[in-house]
Design an enzyme around this catalytic site. Structure first.
Site, PDB file in Angstrom:
ATOM      1  N   LYS A  77      -4.838 -14.315  11.256  1.00  0.00           N
ATOM      2  CA  LYS A  77      -6.154 -14.667  11.814  1.00  0.00           C
ATOM      3  C   LYS A  77      -6.043 -15.121  13.265  1.00  0.00           C
ATOM      4  CE  LYS A  77      -7.153 -16.493   7.180  1.00  0.00           C
ATOM      5  NZ  LYS A  77      -5.922 -17.230   6.768  1.00  0.00           N
ATOM      6  N   HIS A 110     -10.975 -16.361  12.724  1.00  0.00           N
ATOM      7  CA  HIS A 110     -10.811 -17.486  11.798  1.00  0.00           C
ATOM      8  C   HIS A 110     -12.103 -18.298  11.615  1.00  0.00           C
ATOM      9  CE1 HIS A 110      -7.232 -20.031  10.185  1.00  0.00           C
ATOM     10  NE2 HIS A 110      -8.287 -20.222   9.447  1.00  0.00           N
TER      11      HIS A 110
HETATM   12  P1  NAD Z   1      -6.026 -23.896  -3.019  1.00  0.00           P
HETATM   13  O1  NAD Z   1      -7.413 -24.045  -3.499  1.00  0.00           O
HETATM   14  O2  NAD Z   1      -5.326 -22.599  -3.163  1.00  0.00           O
HETATM   15  O3  NAD Z   1      -5.181 -25.065  -3.703  1.00  0.00           O
HETATM   16  C1  NAD Z   1      -3.807 -25.202  -3.480  1.00  0.00           C
HETATM   17  C2  NAD Z   1      -3.306 -26.477  -4.141  1.00  0.00           C
HETATM   18  O4  NAD Z   1      -3.613 -26.443  -5.530  1.00  0.00           O
HETATM   19  C3  NAD Z   1      -1.801 -26.608  -4.062  1.00  0.00           C
HETATM   20  O5  NAD Z   1      -1.419 -27.260  -2.859  1.00  0.00           O
HETATM   21  C4  NAD Z   1      -1.473 -27.429  -5.288  1.00  0.00           C
HETATM   22  O6  NAD Z   1      -1.707 -28.792  -5.025  1.00  0.00           O
HETATM   23  C5  NAD Z   1      -2.513 -26.944  -6.268  1.00  0.00           C
HETATM   24  N1  NAD Z   1      -2.033 -25.874  -7.176  1.00  0.00           N
HETATM   25  C6  NAD Z   1      -1.884 -24.556  -6.897  1.00  0.00           C
HETATM   26  N2  NAD Z   1      -1.521 -23.875  -7.999  1.00  0.00           N
HETATM   27  C7  NAD Z   1      -1.415 -24.781  -8.980  1.00  0.00           C
HETATM   28  C8  NAD Z   1      -1.060 -24.695 -10.351  1.00  0.00           C
HETATM   29  N3  NAD Z   1      -0.773 -23.536 -10.920  1.00  0.00           N
HETATM   30  N4  NAD Z   1      -1.039 -25.837 -11.068  1.00  0.00           N
HETATM   31  C9  NAD Z   1      -1.352 -27.035 -10.514  1.00  0.00           C
HETATM   32  N5  NAD Z   1      -1.687 -27.177  -9.226  1.00  0.00           N
HETATM   33  C10 NAD Z   1      -1.712 -26.067  -8.469  1.00  0.00           C
HETATM   34  O7  NAD Z   1      -6.002 -24.422  -1.492  1.00  0.00           O
HETATM   35  P2  NAD Z   1      -5.785 -23.860  -0.030  1.00  0.00           P
HETATM   36  O8  NAD Z   1      -4.359 -23.739   0.309  1.00  0.00           O
HETATM   37  O9  NAD Z   1      -6.645 -24.721   0.823  1.00  0.00           O
HETATM   38  O10 NAD Z   1      -6.426 -22.389  -0.027  1.00  0.00           O
HETATM   39  C11 NAD Z   1      -5.705 -21.221  -0.309  1.00  0.00           C
HETATM   40  C12 NAD Z   1      -5.485 -20.383   0.924  1.00  0.00           C
HETATM   41  O11 NAD Z   1      -6.728 -20.052   1.552  1.00  0.00           O
HETATM   42  C13 NAD Z   1      -4.740 -21.118   2.041  1.00  0.00           C
HETATM   43  O12 NAD Z   1      -3.387 -21.289   1.757  1.00  0.00           O
HETATM   44  C14 NAD Z   1      -5.034 -20.218   3.202  1.00  0.00           C
HETATM   45  O13 NAD Z   1      -4.241 -19.050   3.149  1.00  0.00           O
HETATM   46  C15 NAD Z   1      -6.510 -19.886   2.951  1.00  0.00           C
HETATM   47  N6  NAD Z   1      -7.430 -20.775   3.693  1.00  0.00           N
HETATM   48  C16 NAD Z   1      -8.197 -20.232   4.664  1.00  0.00           C
HETATM   49  C17 NAD Z   1      -9.092 -21.012   5.363  1.00  0.00           C
HETATM   50  C18 NAD Z   1      -9.950 -20.386   6.410  1.00  0.00           C
HETATM   51  O14 NAD Z   1     -10.583 -21.114   7.183  1.00  0.00           O
HETATM   52  N7  NAD Z   1     -10.037 -19.083   6.468  1.00  0.00           N
HETATM   53  C19 NAD Z   1      -9.204 -22.386   5.096  1.00  0.00           C
HETATM   54  C20 NAD Z   1      -8.399 -22.925   4.099  1.00  0.00           C
HETATM   55  C21 NAD Z   1      -7.531 -22.118   3.394  1.00  0.00           C
END
Ligand code: NAD
Length: 274
Positions: A77, A110
């Site tokens: 991004k 982004h």
């Molecule tokens: P997510 O909703 O994917 O949650 C991740 C968290 O959930 C982990 O850190 C862990 O604490 C928990 N988790 C994950 N799998 C689990 C499991 N099986 N059991 C128990 N706990 C578990 O959160 P995220 O990272 O904010 O979002 C995912 C992806 O989205 C990011 O890594 C990124 O690539 C993207 N993203 C993009 C933007 C944007 O502005 N475009 C913003 C935020 C995130």
């Protein structure tokens, strides 16, 4: 519900419906291992961004995985401070160099930086025409941002990556995107882990022998939402991909939809200040 593991974008390219997100994953061994574990578990989509500062490790993880590059869908991004026509072209080169790739599968704006995103989009269109981004799209765009962009865009964004989880279901925006043939991709799909103890989700999971995380991922998939959960733990990375052998009922889906409270974990695209 049997469905394909990929979804066709408006330009005919296929995007995997389930990928690994790597926000807040450290560059170096942590991201290299996470990417390798994911690719070995069957993931074929990795979602990074310039601002995550781990594009180098993502590229390294891909190379170390042994999975052929052409089988993997890589998203990165354009960060906010790089928006504008010339700076977007430069930022793309930097990302590609860091990844060590000669193309990405998807390049996203982004955030909708006011007064700049239209110029950034002209650069995205040029990058797309050059073949070095196989698809282009946006992130955090509301309907009004897209309507504005579409007044000058020559290429319509193929994806809008937005915050979606059971407590922020975004139904009106999703309906608009579907109508415009813009694929919906969910960020923070697990609510950053904050909703995994929610009894409704745990109880539905118990019926199928699945965890709350798996139930949520399945809810996204059955709603035609591309989903990119993040984890740095091998076991959880595997768990989050083990969702293709069960199906939520329409009652389950309806019960999960009821969790919606329109509450964001991230910033509102109309008022972000970064
Ligand atoms: P997510 O909703 O994917 O949650 C991740 C968290 O959930 C982990 O850190 C862990 O604490 C928990 N988790 C994950 N799998 C689990 C499991 N099986 N059991 C128990 N706990 C578990 O959160 P995220 O990272 O904010 O979002 C995912 C992806 O989205 C990011 O890594 C990124 O690539 C993207 N993203 C993009 C933007 C944007 O502005 N475009 C913003 C935020 C995130």
């Amino acid at each position: 519900m049997a469905f394909e593991k990929t979804k066709k974008l408006a330009n005919g390219n296929e995007i995997p419906r389930l990928g690994l997100g790597v926000w807040r994953v450290e560059d170096g061994n942590q991201v290299i291992d996470s990417v390798k574990w994911a690719l070995q578990a069957g993931y074929r989509l990795i979602d990074t961004a310039a601002v995550y500062k781990n594009e180098e490790g993502v590229g390294e993880g891909i190379r170390q995985s042994g999975v052929p590059r052409e089988e993997i869908f890589v998203t990165t991004k354009l960060w906010n401070e790089d928006q504008g026509y010339d700076s977007a072209l430069k930022a793309f080169e930097v990302s590609l160099n860091k990844l060590g790739l000669d193309y990405v599968d998807l390049y996203l704006i982004h955030w909708p930086v006011k007064d700049k995103y239209k110029d950034s989009w002209r650069a995205m269109e040029e990058i797309y025409a050059s073949g070095r981004a196989k698809a282009i799209g946006v992130s955090n765009f509301h309907k009004h941002h897209l309507e504005d962009l579409l007044t000058t865009a020559k290429v319509k964004p193929m994806v809008d990556q937005i915050e979606i989880h059971p407590t922020l279901t975004q139904e009106p925006l999703r309906a608009y995107l579907e109508q415009e043939d813009i694929a919906v991709e969910a960020w923070s799909p697990l609510g950053q882990g904050t909703i995994l103890k929610e009894p409704v989700l745990v109880e539905i999971g118990n019926k199928y022998g699945k965890t709350a995380a798996q139930v949520i991922i399945r809810w996204h998939l059955q709603n035609d939402i591309i989903v990119i959960p993040k984890s740095v733990h091998e076991q959880r990375i595997k768990e989050n991909f083990d969702v293709f052998d069960f199906e939520l009922s329409s009652e389950d889906i309806a019960a999960i939809n009821q969790l919606n409270s329109d509450e964001r974990l991230g910033s509102n695209p109309d008022s972000f200040d970064f």
